[in-house]
Design an enzyme around this catalytic site. Sequence first.
Site, PDB file in Angstrom:
ATOM      1  N   CYS A  79      -4.293  -1.407   3.093  1.00  0.00           N
ATOM      2  CA  CYS A  79      -3.957  -2.358   4.826  1.00  0.00           C
ATOM      3  C   CYS A  79      -4.972  -1.255   6.069  1.00  0.00           C
ATOM      4  O   CYS A  79      -6.242  -1.982   5.431  1.00  0.00           O
ATOM      5  CB  CYS A  79      -2.600  -1.342   5.978  1.00  0.00           C
ATOM      6  SG  CYS A  79      -2.131  -2.518   7.306  1.00  0.00           S
ATOM      7  N   HIS A 183       0.287  -3.371   1.958  1.00  0.00           N
ATOM      8  CA  HIS A 183       1.163  -2.255   1.374  1.00  0.00           C
ATOM      9  C   HIS A 183       1.946  -2.333  -0.113  1.00  0.00           C
ATOM     10  O   HIS A 183       2.564  -2.742  -0.574  1.00  0.00           O
ATOM     11  CB  HIS A 183       1.985  -1.820   1.829  1.00  0.00           C
ATOM     12  CG  HIS A 183       2.265  -1.289   3.956  1.00  0.00           C
ATOM     13  ND1 HIS A 183       1.874   0.181   4.001  1.00  0.00           N
ATOM     14  CD2 HIS A 183       1.475  -1.894   4.340  1.00  0.00           C
ATOM     15  CE1 HIS A 183       1.400   0.052   5.051  1.00  0.00           C
ATOM     16  NE2 HIS A 183       1.160  -1.628   5.342  1.00  0.00           N
ATOM     17  N   GLU A 185       2.100   0.280  -2.208  1.00  0.00           N
ATOM     18  CA  GLU A 185       3.232   1.140  -3.136  1.00  0.00           C
ATOM     19  C   GLU A 185       4.666   0.417  -2.426  1.00  0.00           C
ATOM     20  O   GLU A 185       5.478   0.762  -2.267  1.00  0.00           O
ATOM     21  CB  GLU A 185       3.225   2.106  -1.591  1.00  0.00           C
ATOM     22  CG  GLU A 185       3.372   2.081  -0.659  1.00  0.00           C
ATOM     23  CD  GLU A 185       2.951   2.023   0.278  1.00  0.00           C
ATOM     24  OE1 GLU A 185       2.212   1.640   1.742  1.00  0.00           O
ATOM     25  OE2 GLU A 185       1.297   1.326  -0.238  1.00  0.00           O
TER      26      GLU A 185
END
Length: 208
Positions: A79, A183, A185
Site C-alpha cells: 500500500c 493489501h 494480507e
Amino acid sequence: MIGIIDYGMGNLHSVTKALERLGHQPFLSEEPEELAKASKLILPGVGSFRDGMAELEKRGLTPFIKQWAADNKPLFGICLGMQLLFEESEENGKTQGLKILPGHVRRFKNGDYKVPHMGWNRLNFEQPEHPVLDKVPDGHVYFVHSYFVQEGSPEVLVATADYAGERVPAVVGRGEIWGAQFHPEKSSVLGMRMLKNFIDKEGVADHD
C-alpha cells in the site's frame, strides 16, 4: 528471518498475523541495526506519503532501505509502503520518495468515481511469469487508496487494476524489490499466495 519495518504508519497487526498463518514468526523493528539481521523485509504503510517519508527520515531508515534495495535484497512494499518505493508523490505537495523504482504518485482525477478507491478489484496480469504471481489464481484483491503510481517504466509493471479510467499499477517488481498497492494480507487466497511467493523465493540475502 522476516523483518517488518515499523515506522509508526503500518498495518502491522494484520501483516504479522498473515505471516504467522503462513508458518513464520516475523519481527517488528524501527532500528536499522536490527532490521539488517533479516533475510527479507516488508515495508507496510497506511496514511500519507509525506508523513511516511518524514517518519522514515526521523528514524534513520531512509538510507538503510535504499542501501538494502541497492544490494538487491528482498523487500516487499504494501500500500503506502509500495508508493514510497517510487520517486515522488504529489500528495500534500510534492515529496521525494525512496527513488528505488521509477515513477510518480498522483491522485485519481476522475470525478465520476468514488475516491478513495475502496473495495475489491480484479487483477490483470501484465507479467504472468513473474515469480510474485506464481500459482496466483485469477480474481480480486482489496484496495484502499486515493493516490496511485504512474510508473516511469513498463518493466516494473507486474499486474494492474482498472479504476477511474486509469490503469492502476497493482503489483510492481524489479529484481528482489516487489510491491502491492492493495493489501495482500486482506486479499484472501490471492494475497496470501503472493506473500508466500515472496517468503519462499530464494534471494541474495539468503546467502549472507
